[in-house]
Design a protein around this motif. Structure first.
Motif, PDB file in Angstrom:
ATOM      1  N   UNK A 132     -35.157  60.748  81.589  1.00 41.78           N
ATOM      2  CA  UNK A 132     -35.983  60.743  82.799  1.00 41.78           C
ATOM      3  C   UNK A 132     -35.486  59.733  83.854  1.00 41.78           C
ATOM      4  N   UNK A 133     -34.182  59.472  83.848  1.00 43.77           N
ATOM      5  CA  UNK A 133     -33.597  58.569  84.828  1.00 43.77           C
ATOM      6  C   UNK A 133     -32.669  59.346  85.765  1.00 43.77           C
ATOM      7  N   UNK A 134     -32.421  58.768  86.928  1.00 48.29           N
ATOM      8  CA  UNK A 134     -31.342  59.237  87.789  1.00 48.29           C
ATOM      9  C   UNK A 134     -30.046  58.577  87.346  1.00 48.29           C
ATOM     10  N   UNK A 135     -28.942  59.214  87.663  1.00 44.41           N
ATOM     11  CA  UNK A 135     -27.643  58.674  87.250  1.00 44.41           C
ATOM     12  C   UNK A 135     -27.420  57.267  87.801  1.00 44.41           C
ATOM     13  N   UNK A 136     -27.845  57.023  89.040  1.00 44.80           N
ATOM     14  CA  UNK A 136     -27.633  55.712  89.668  1.00 44.80           C
ATOM     15  C   UNK A 136     -28.427  54.607  88.990  1.00 44.80           C
ATOM     16  N   UNK A 137     -29.510  54.982  88.260  1.00 46.32           N
ATOM     17  CA  UNK A 137     -30.309  53.977  87.565  1.00 46.32           C
ATOM     18  C   UNK A 137     -29.694  53.563  86.243  1.00 46.32           C
ATOM     19  N   UNK A 138     -28.752  54.360  85.738  1.00 44.73           N
ATOM     20  CA  UNK A 138     -28.212  54.135  84.395  1.00 44.73           C
ATOM     21  C   UNK A 138     -26.769  53.655  84.443  1.00 44.73           C
TER      22      UNK A 138
ATOM     23  N   UNK B 241     -13.583  75.214  83.742  1.00 44.65           N
ATOM     24  CA  UNK B 241     -15.024  75.378  83.963  1.00 44.65           C
ATOM     25  C   UNK B 241     -15.751  74.218  83.293  1.00 44.65           C
ATOM     26  N   UNK B 242     -16.638  73.525  84.030  1.00 45.51           N
ATOM     27  CA  UNK B 242     -17.367  72.360  83.524  1.00 45.51           C
ATOM     28  C   UNK B 242     -18.688  72.819  82.914  1.00 45.51           C
ATOM     29  N   UNK B 243     -18.801  72.762  81.588  1.00 46.12           N
ATOM     30  CA  UNK B 243     -20.005  73.212  80.873  1.00 46.12           C
ATOM     31  C   UNK B 243     -20.658  72.006  80.217  1.00 46.12           C
ATOM     32  N   UNK B 244     -21.960  71.837  80.471  1.00 43.47           N
ATOM     33  CA  UNK B 244     -22.698  70.733  79.845  1.00 43.47           C
ATOM     34  C   UNK B 244     -22.982  71.107  78.392  1.00 43.47           C
ATOM     35  N   UNK B 245     -22.450  70.403  77.408  1.00 47.62           N
ATOM     36  CA  UNK B 245     -22.634  70.761  75.997  1.00 47.62           C
ATOM     37  C   UNK B 245     -24.085  70.580  75.553  1.00 47.62           C
ATOM     38  N   UNK B 246     -24.506  71.299  74.511  1.00 48.08           N
ATOM     39  CA  UNK B 246     -25.900  71.207  74.025  1.00 48.08           C
ATOM     40  C   UNK B 246     -26.126  69.953  73.188  1.00 48.08           C
ATOM     41  N   UNK B 247     -25.725  68.822  73.692  1.00 42.62           N
ATOM     42  CA  UNK B 247     -25.906  67.551  72.985  1.00 42.62           C
ATOM     43  C   UNK B 247     -25.854  66.436  74.020  1.00 42.62           C
ATOM     44  N   UNK B 248     -26.078  65.240  73.558  1.00 44.66           N
ATOM     45  CA  UNK B 248     -26.047  64.079  74.453  1.00 44.66           C
ATOM     46  C   UNK B 248     -24.660  63.440  74.379  1.00 44.66           C
ATOM     47  N   UNK B 249     -24.037  63.245  75.520  1.00 46.21           N
ATOM     48  CA  UNK B 249     -22.692  62.661  75.579  1.00 46.21           C
ATOM     49  C   UNK B 249     -22.711  61.511  76.581  1.00 46.21           C
ATOM     50  N   UNK B 250     -22.245  60.353  76.160  1.00 51.63           N
ATOM     51  CA  UNK B 250     -22.150  59.217  77.082  1.00 51.63           C
ATOM     52  C   UNK B 250     -21.125  58.217  76.567  1.00 51.63           C
ATOM     53  N   UNK B 251     -20.674  57.334  77.459  1.00 51.71           N
ATOM     54  CA  UNK B 251     -19.723  56.277  77.095  1.00 51.71           C
ATOM     55  C   UNK B 251     -20.221  54.962  77.671  1.00 51.71           C
ATOM     56  N   UNK B 252     -19.803  53.861  77.038  1.00 49.06           N
ATOM     57  CA  UNK B 252     -20.164  52.533  77.536  1.00 49.06           C
ATOM     58  C   UNK B 252     -19.169  51.518  76.998  1.00 49.06           C
ATOM     59  N   UNK B 253     -19.042  50.395  77.721  1.00 52.46           N
ATOM     60  CA  UNK B 253     -18.163  49.312  77.262  1.00 52.46           C
ATOM     61  C   UNK B 253     -18.853  48.547  76.148  1.00 52.46           C
ATOM     62  N   UNK B 254     -18.069  47.836  75.330  1.00 51.35           N
ATOM     63  CA  UNK B 254     -18.603  47.171  74.141  1.00 51.35           C
ATOM     64  C   UNK B 254     -19.706  46.196  74.506  1.00 51.35           C
ATOM     65  N   UNK B 255     -19.505  45.386  75.528  1.00 48.23           N
ATOM     66  CA  UNK B 255     -20.503  44.381  75.884  1.00 48.23           C
ATOM     67  C   UNK B 255     -21.014  44.570  77.315  1.00 48.23           C
TER      68      UNK B 255
ATOM     69  N   UNK C 150     -20.517  56.460  81.667  1.00 48.27           N
ATOM     70  CA  UNK C 150     -20.634  57.902  81.882  1.00 48.27           C
ATOM     71  C   UNK C 150     -21.818  58.416  81.064  1.00 48.27           C
ATOM     72  N   UNK C 151     -22.460  59.476  81.557  1.00 49.52           N
ATOM     73  CA  UNK C 151     -23.577  60.086  80.824  1.00 49.52           C
ATOM     74  C   UNK C 151     -23.748  61.511  81.324  1.00 49.52           C
ATOM     75  N   UNK C 152     -24.014  62.447  80.401  1.00 51.94           N
ATOM     76  CA  UNK C 152     -24.136  63.842  80.838  1.00 51.94           C
ATOM     77  C   UNK C 152     -25.564  64.151  81.302  1.00 51.94           C
ATOM     78  N   UNK C 153     -25.697  65.265  82.000  1.00 49.37           N
ATOM     79  CA  UNK C 153     -26.961  65.628  82.643  1.00 49.37           C
ATOM     80  C   UNK C 153     -28.078  65.860  81.625  1.00 49.37           C
ATOM     81  N   UNK C 154     -27.751  66.419  80.453  1.00 46.94           N
ATOM     82  CA  UNK C 154     -28.770  66.716  79.432  1.00 46.94           C
ATOM     83  C   UNK C 154     -29.440  65.421  78.954  1.00 46.94           C
ATOM     84  N   UNK C 155     -28.627  64.393  78.708  1.00 43.54           N
ATOM     85  CA  UNK C 155     -29.190  63.128  78.236  1.00 43.54           C
ATOM     86  C   UNK C 155     -29.993  62.444  79.350  1.00 43.54           C
ATOM     87  N   UNK C 156     -29.500  62.514  80.600  1.00 45.86           N
ATOM     88  CA  UNK C 156     -30.228  61.943  81.727  1.00 45.86           C
ATOM     89  C   UNK C 156     -31.613  62.581  81.871  1.00 45.86           C
ATOM     90  N   UNK C 157     -31.666  63.888  81.696  1.00 43.78           N
ATOM     91  CA  UNK C 157     -32.944  64.599  81.815  1.00 43.78           C
ATOM     92  C   UNK C 157     -33.903  64.150  80.726  1.00 43.78           C
TER      93      UNK C 157
END
Length: 397
Positions: A30-36, A1-15, A20-27
C-alpha cells in the motif's frame, strides 16, 4: 515484453534502503514507489517478531551462506495489515558492492493454519506448565537479583576508583611535572648566562618540552575521564546550527561540508558536547585530507528504527534514532583499524595529534545513549555513522 511475475520481487543493499521493488509487492504494501525506494529498509516493512528473526537468524545465515531458501517472514502494509511471505534471498556481489535479491510468495492460508495449530497446542499445555513456569520465573528473579547486587557492588567500586584516578591526574602527577618544567627553565636561563655547553642547553630544552607535552596530555586525559561530570542538562538543537557553530570554532574557510541531505534536523542532548563531536570530525577530515583531490564532506541525517539494547544479549526494544552519516574523501584509516579508531591514544598517521579526538567522540555519543561506527567510504575516505535517540532523556540514568 515486461511482465510482472506472480510473486514479490525486490532488491536492497545489505545495510541500506530498498533499491528496486515490483508493482505487485508495492500494491500489497500500500505504498507508492517514491515512499519505498531509497527511503525504507527491509526492517521497516517487517512486523516486530519478523524483524527480530530477520536480524538475529535470517540475515546472519544469508551473509554466511550467500543464499537462504524457504523461510517465513511477516510483512506489514502502510495501513498496518500483516501478511506472511515465504522468502528466498540471495546475496549478490558485484565488484565492491553487495546487494540482496529477494523473491517471495504470499501464503496467508498456510500461515493461518499453522498459527492455529500452535495456539491450540499452547492452550492445551498452558495448564500443565503453569506451575513449572512460575517456579522458573521465581528462580530467574532470584538469580537476577543476585546479579544486580554484584553489578551494583562493582559499580560502586569502579566509581570510587575513578574518583581516586581523577585525583591522581589532577594533582599527584601534575605537580611533579610543573616542578620539572620550572627547574628545567631555571637551568636553561642559567646556561644562557653562564655560557654552558650547548649540548646541555639542548637537553634542558628537550626535557622542558617533553615535560610540557606530558603535562598537557595529563590535562586532556583528566578532561576525558571527567566527561560524565561535564554533561549539562539536555536541550533541543538544530543540526544545521550545530555544524555552523562547529565551523565557526574551527575558523577554516576551506572546510565546506554539504548539508543538503539533512532530512532530520532536530536532535536532543548536551548541544555543546555534540558540537564538539562534529568539530572533531570536521577537523579530522581537513587534517587528513588527500593531496590528490579537493576535500569533500557530505553529511546526511534520517530517522531509522533500531534495537535500543546493544549491550544486553537477547534483549529487544525497537525505537527511533536519528542517524547521522558523515562521509569524507580523505586519506581514511589503515586496513584492519576499524576496531581501534575510537581507542585512547590511537595514532594512525605520522601527523596525528594526541590520539584522543575520536575517543572523545565515542564517549560523548555513548553518554547520550547513542552509538558511533566507522567504515571505509566508497569515495576513498571514511564514513562515520552516528545514532542518537530522538527522545529526551536524563544523562545520569
Amino acid at each position: 515484453m515486461n511482465i510482472d511475475p506472480p510473486c514479490y520481487v525486490f532488491t536492497y543493499s545489505v545495510d541500506g534502503p530498498l533499491t528496486q521493488i515490483n508493482a505487485r509487492f508495492l500494491k500489497q504494501l500500500e505504498y507508492d514507489c517514491s515512499e519505498v525506494v531509497g527511503e525504507m529498509r527491509m526492517e521497516d516493512i517487517l512486523t516486530g517478531g519478523s524483524k527480530i528473526f530477520y536480524k538475529t537468524h535470517f540475515l546472519p545465515m544469508l551473509m554466511m551462506q550467500e543464499r537462504v531458501d524457504e523461510m517465513f517472514l511477516t510483512f506489514k502494509s502502510k495501513s498496518g495489515n500483516e501478511f506472511p511471505v515465504l522468502m528466498n534471498l540471495e546475496l549478490i556481489k558485484e565488484k565492491e558492492e553487495q546487494h540482496i535479491q529477494a523473491v517471495g510468495l504470499h501464503i496467508a492460508k498456510r500461515n493461518k493454519f499453522e498459527k492455529g495449530i500452535i495456539e491450540a497446542k499452547a492452550t492445551a499445555e498452558k495448564a500443565l506448565k503453569e506451575n513449572e513456569i512460575l517456579s522458573e520465573m521465581r528462580s530467574r528473579l532470584e538469580r537476577n537479583q543476585e546479579n544486580l547486587e554484584r553489578q551494583l557492588r562493582d559499580l560502586k567500586r569502579i566509581n570510587f576508583e575513578h574518583l581516586e584516578f581523577s585525583k591522581v591526574l589532577s594533582h599527584d602527577l601534575q605537580e611533579p611535572l610543573r616542578k620539572m618544567i620550572l627547574f628545567a627553565g631555571l637551568l636553561e636561563d642559567k646556561s644562557e648566562k653562564d655560557g654552558l655547553d650547548p649540548k646541555l642547553k639542548f637537553y634542558l630544552h628537550k626535557l622542558s618540552g617533553l615535560s610540557e607535552d606530558a603535562r598537557v596530555l595529563l590535562i586532556k586525559l583528566q578532561r576525558f575521564h571527567s566527561l560524565e561530570n561535564r554533561m549539562k542538562q539536555g536541550s533541543k538543537g538544530n543540526l544545521e546550527d550545530i555544524f555552523e557553530s562547529a565551523l565557526e570554532r574551527i575558523n577554516n574557510s576551506e572546510i565546506k561540508p554539504d548539508l543538503s541531505q539533512l532530512k532530520v534536523k532536530k536532535v536532543y542532548g548536551d548541544i555543546y558536547l555534540l558540537t564538539r563531536v562534529f568539530r572533531e570530525l570536521l577537523k579530522n577530515s581537513y587534517q587528513f585530507r588527500s593531496q590528490e583531490r579537493s576535500l569533500s564532506i557530505h553529511i546526511s541525517s534520517s530517522l531509522i528504527t533500531e534495537n535500543y539494547y546493544w549491550a544486553v544479549e537477547d534483549a529487544y526494544r525497537y525505537t527511533d534514532f536519528v542517524q547521522i552519516r558523515f562521509e569524507d574523501n580523505g586519506r581514511g584509516f589503515p586496513p584492519n583499524s576499524k576496531d581501534h579508531v575510537f581507542g585512547l591514544l590511537q595514532k594512525f598517521h605520522t601527523d596525528s595529534g594526541a590520539g584522543l579526538g575520536l575517543a572523545y567522540c565515542k564517549k560523548i555519543i555513548e553518554l547520550h545513549h547513542g552509538r558511533i561506527f566507522m567504515k571505509p567510504s566508497s569515495v576513498g575516505g571514511t564514513l562515520f555513522t552516528i545514532l542518537l535517540p530522538i527522545y529526551e532523556t536524563k544523562f545520569a540514568e
